[in-house]
Motif scaffolding. Structure first.
Motif, PDB file in Angstrom:
ATOM      1  N   UNK A   1       0.814  -1.277  -0.079  1.00  0.00           N
ATOM      2  CA  UNK A   1       0.018   0.038   0.051  1.00  0.00           C
ATOM      3  C   UNK A   1       0.848   1.348  -0.074  1.00  0.00           C
ATOM      4  N   UNK A   2       2.201   1.252   0.047  1.00  0.00           N
ATOM      5  CA  UNK A   2       3.142   2.200  -0.022  1.00  0.00           C
ATOM      6  C   UNK A   2       3.542   2.439   1.612  1.00  0.00           C
ATOM      7  N   UNK A   3       3.003   1.711   2.555  1.00  0.00           N
ATOM      8  CA  UNK A   3       3.521   1.890   3.929  1.00  0.00           C
ATOM      9  C   UNK A   3       4.668   1.526   4.064  1.00  0.00           C
ATOM     10  N   UNK A   4       5.357   2.282   5.100  1.00  0.00           N
ATOM     11  CA  UNK A   4       7.082   1.769   5.008  1.00  0.00           C
ATOM     12  C   UNK A   4       7.048   0.602   5.699  1.00  0.00           C
TER      13      UNK A   4
ATOM     14  N   UNK B   1      10.311  -6.661   4.078  1.00  0.00           N
ATOM     15  CA  UNK B   1      10.978  -7.281   3.141  1.00  0.00           C
ATOM     16  C   UNK B   1      12.421  -7.097   3.522  1.00  0.00           C
ATOM     17  N   UNK B   2      12.982  -5.857   3.928  1.00  0.00           N
ATOM     18  CA  UNK B   2      14.440  -5.728   4.061  1.00  0.00           C
ATOM     19  C   UNK B   2      14.830  -6.652   5.365  1.00  0.00           C
ATOM     20  N   UNK B   3      14.131  -6.836   6.341  1.00  0.00           N
ATOM     21  CA  UNK B   3      14.226  -8.029   7.237  1.00  0.00           C
ATOM     22  C   UNK B   3      14.085  -9.389   6.945  1.00  0.00           C
ATOM     23  N   UNK B   4      13.662  -9.595   5.842  1.00  0.00           N
ATOM     24  CA  UNK B   4      13.491 -11.170   5.430  1.00  0.00           C
ATOM     25  C   UNK B   4      12.483 -11.879   6.101  1.00  0.00           C
TER      26      UNK B   4
ATOM     27  N   UNK C   1      12.290 -14.602  10.631  1.00  0.00           N
ATOM     28  CA  UNK C   1      12.871 -14.118   9.440  1.00  0.00           C
ATOM     29  C   UNK C   1      13.843 -15.408   8.811  1.00  0.00           C
ATOM     30  N   UNK C   2      14.296 -14.975   7.576  1.00  0.00           N
ATOM     31  CA  UNK C   2      14.751 -16.208   6.644  1.00  0.00           C
ATOM     32  C   UNK C   2      16.325 -15.890   6.908  1.00  0.00           C
ATOM     33  N   UNK C   3      17.057 -16.938   7.081  1.00  0.00           N
ATOM     34  CA  UNK C   3      18.558 -16.920   7.124  1.00  0.00           C
ATOM     35  C   UNK C   3      19.075 -16.978   5.676  1.00  0.00           C
ATOM     36  N   UNK C   4      20.248 -16.815   5.659  1.00  0.00           N
ATOM     37  CA  UNK C   4      20.983 -16.733   4.283  1.00  0.00           C
ATOM     38  C   UNK C   4      20.925 -18.286   3.620  1.00  0.00           C
ATOM     39  N   UNK C   5      20.485 -19.278   4.227  1.00  0.00           N
ATOM     40  CA  UNK C   5      20.200 -20.416   3.247  1.00  0.00           C
ATOM     41  C   UNK C   5      18.847 -20.794   3.030  1.00  0.00           C
ATOM     42  N   UNK C   6      17.944 -19.680   3.677  1.00  0.00           N
ATOM     43  CA  UNK C   6      16.501 -20.077   3.272  1.00  0.00           C
ATOM     44  C   UNK C   6      15.792 -20.739   4.478  1.00  0.00           C
TER      45      UNK C   6
END
Length: 91
Positions: free
Chosen positions: A52-55, A61-64, A81-86
């Motif tokens: 919706x454009x909300x930050x 998304x940035x924190x996975x 959250x997701x780690x580097x291996x998924x």
């Protein structure tokens, strides 16, 4: 919302990763049926957000953000959250 049910409409936005205005998201949320019970939530849930454009969506998304894990109706890990291996990690 046309001939689709509110649930179908929400799923179509999730699948298309389309954008919604705040007003559209509010109308869609208000049209959804309530959960059948609190116990319905128990289990692991994939995370996501309606754009919706909300930050907050960008931050998720940035924190996975992977989702939430409800071990019981009063016992939840809200930030997985997701780690580097998924794999998932509790925050």
């Amino acid at each position: 919302m046309g001939s689709m049910t509110p649930e179908e409409h929400a799923l179509s936005y999730i699948e298309s990763q389309g954008e919604l205005t705040d007003a559209e998201a509010g109308r869609l949320f208000d049209a959804l049926k309530p959960l059948p019970s609190r116990e319905f939530l128990v289990g692991s849930w994939d995370g996501g957000c309606f754009e919706t454009g909300h930050p907050g969506c960008k931050a998720l998304i940035e924190t996975k953000w992977a989702g939430k894990d409800f071990r019981g109706v009063d016992d939840v890990d809200p930030i997985m959250t997701f780690d580097d291996k998924g794999g998932t990690v509790l925050e």
